[in-house]
Design an enzyme around this catalytic site. Structure first.
Site, PDB file in Angstrom:
ATOM      1  CG  ASN A 182      -9.924 123.829  55.438  1.00 43.41           C
ATOM      2  OD1 ASN A 182      -9.813 123.066  54.480  1.00 43.41           O
ATOM      3  ND2 ASN A 182     -10.810 123.636  56.380  1.00 43.41           N
ATOM      4  CD  GLN A 236      -8.158 128.603  54.901  1.00 43.61           C
ATOM      5  OE1 GLN A 236      -7.348 129.414  55.347  1.00 43.61           O
ATOM      6  NE2 GLN A 236      -9.301 128.362  55.516  1.00 43.61           N
ATOM      7  CB  SER A 271     -14.289 132.959  51.427  1.00 44.66           C
ATOM      8  OG  SER A 271     -15.097 133.341  52.500  1.00 44.66           O
ATOM      9  CB  ALA A 272     -14.425 138.826  51.747  1.00 45.90           C
ATOM     10  CB  CYS A 309     -15.539 124.962  58.660  1.00 44.25           C
ATOM     11  SG  CYS A 309     -14.375 126.146  57.982  1.00 44.25           S
TER      12      CYS A 309
HETATM   13  N1  PLP Z   1     -13.089 126.285  51.284  1.00 49.02           N
HETATM   14  C1  PLP Z   1     -12.140 126.331  52.224  1.00 49.02           C
HETATM   15  C2  PLP Z   1     -10.802 125.738  51.943  1.00 49.02           C
HETATM   16  C3  PLP Z   1     -12.400 126.927  53.459  1.00 49.02           C
HETATM   17  O1  PLP Z   1     -11.449 126.950  54.393  1.00 49.02           O
HETATM   18  C4  PLP Z   1     -13.685 127.480  53.700  1.00 49.02           C
HETATM   19  C5  PLP Z   1     -14.023 128.087  54.994  1.00 49.02           C
HETATM   20  O2  PLP Z   1     -13.608 127.670  56.020  1.00 49.02           O
HETATM   21  C6  PLP Z   1     -14.637 127.421  52.673  1.00 49.02           C
HETATM   22  C7  PLP Z   1     -14.296 126.822  51.474  1.00 49.02           C
HETATM   23  C8  PLP Z   1     -15.997 127.994  52.852  1.00 49.02           C
HETATM   24  O3  PLP Z   1     -16.003 129.391  52.699  1.00 49.02           O
HETATM   25  P1  PLP Z   1     -17.182 130.274  53.292  1.00 49.02           P
HETATM   26  O4  PLP Z   1     -16.988 130.315  54.771  1.00 49.02           O
HETATM   27  O5  PLP Z   1     -16.987 131.626  52.672  1.00 49.02           O
HETATM   28  O6  PLP Z   1     -18.456 129.659  52.873  1.00 49.02           O
END
Ligand code: PLP
Length: 382
Positions: free
Chosen positions: A153, A181, A201-202, A329
């Protein structure tokens, strides 16, 4: 001032068609899918239709799809259940996984008697498959789960999913890929891949936040992490987020209907920005492998030093350009980026992640380039 949103790896805006579909369900479908009466059954149909749709896009059976609150929960389910229910006592992952995987793996390692192996990365941050095979060959006595993300990501490096799946089959180990991603951005065929777990993840493809799913291959039997109800066929208790689930299915439908067109369009934007940066900014370079096997929505730029350095991210924000340093994140600056540290990126220079969607335009990139030229060369001509 209208903002220029170049932080689509963090999250994407909702597609208006998704909003329309969700509103329809919000207005008309209020039943609890677990209720046996007509209003409940109506809600159940909505959820199961969505499950069928989602499953069909990845060539899975509906019974292999479990809705969750998003990627973090789905990743947690895989790692924790693998140890709890499948007897996994060895996790192989990489140092550049999302925190939902790497932190969970670390915790499991500390709290349980589970060996944790981190696979090496090559100079550009891609997983060293030779090292992966070495680890697999060394620990044939262990019950192993390999958890490697499809695309990073922060830097966008892509994993050769099929190759890794074949390697995992060769050694008879479980394989999970965090496809948060890439789901909705690439096609998936779980039968052809022969993979055990995928996570989605939507909100990464113009769907709602707080909803996603976990694909669990029908050959694998897990038990719930969240208990207290029979929802999701006893796998994930709690009343279903039906609006989110419907939005997820609609977002996936739109994504896969227009996949080729969007891939081409967004890749062109990324290539355009790479070219403009290379033409105009001396000393610019990129983290990861943006011209190789790389997620077309992400470009991580290593800027040369200037008087603004740590203020670069802030300056983009002041000028109305939403970008991120490292991972959004854990938003803010790149100082916390475990990914950039793990790939030995130059932490003395500012790294900025630009991430694109179908809603971005070349004009937005021109505006952004003009700012950059102004800051780094004192000239803002095109
Ligand atoms: N995994 C990856 C590679 C991500 O980029 C993200 C979110 O940024 C997640 C997991 C987490 O997903 P969620 O935001 O739906 O919890």
């Amino acid at each position: 001032m209208n903002k220029i949103y170049l932080d689509n790896a963090a999250t994407t805006p909702l597609d208006p068609e998704v909003i329309t579909t969700m509103l329809e369900v919000m207005k008309n479908t209020y039943g609890n899918p677990s209720a046996v009466h007509a209003i409940g059954r109506q809600a159940r149909v909505v959820v199961e239709e969505a499950r069928k749709k989602v499953a069909s896009f990845i060539h899975a059976a509906p019974a292999e799809v479990f809705f969750t609150s998003g990627g973090t929960e789905a990743n947690n389910m895989v790692l924790r259940s693998a140890v709890k229910d499948l007897g996994v006592n060895h996790i192989i992952t990489s140092p550049i996984e999302h925190h939902a995987v790497i932190d969970t793996a670390e915790l499991i390692h500390q709290q349980n008697n589970v060996l944790l192996s981190l696979v090496k990365l090559d100079g550009s941050g891609s997983v060293d498959l030779v090292h992966l095979e070495e680890i697999l060959a060394t620990h044939t006595d262990k019950k192993t789960l390999v958890s490697l993300m499809h695309a990073n990501n922060e830097i966008g490096n892509l994993l050769p999913l099929k190759k890794v799946a074949q390697l995992c089959k060769k050694y008879g180990v479980y394989f999970h890929s965090d496809t948060v991603q890439t789901m909705g951005h690439y096609t998936f065929d779980v039968r052809d891949l022969d993979i055990d777990f995928l996570t989605c993840s939507a909100h990464k493809f113009h769907g709602p936040k707080g909803v996603g799913f976990l694909f669990v291959n029908q050959n694998v039997q897990l038990k719930p992490i969240i208990t207290g109800g029979a929802q999701e066929r006893n796998m994930r208790a709690g009343t279903e987020n039906i609006y989110g689930i419907v939005g997820l299915a609609k977002a996936m439908e739109i994504a896969y209907q227009h996949l080729d067109e969007h891939q081409k369009y967004i890749q062109e934007l990324k290539t355009y920005l790479i070219e403009k940066l290379e033409q105009n900014i001396a000393g610019i370079s990129f983290n990861g492998n943006p011209k190789g096997d790389s997620l077309y929505t992400v470009l991580n730029v290593l800027f040369p030093n200037s008087e603004m350095d740590e203020m670069l991210l802030f300056n983009f924000d002041i000028e109305g350009v939403c970008v991120s340093g490292g991972s959004a994140c854990s938003s803010g600056s790149n100082t916390g980026s475990h990914v950039l540290r793990a790939i030995n990126a130059d932490m003395n220079k500012p790294s900025i992640r630009f991430s694109f969607s179908k809603y971005n335009t070349k004009e937005e990139l021109d505006y952004t380039m003009n700012l950059i030229k102004n800051w780094f060369t004192g000239s803002s001509k095109n």
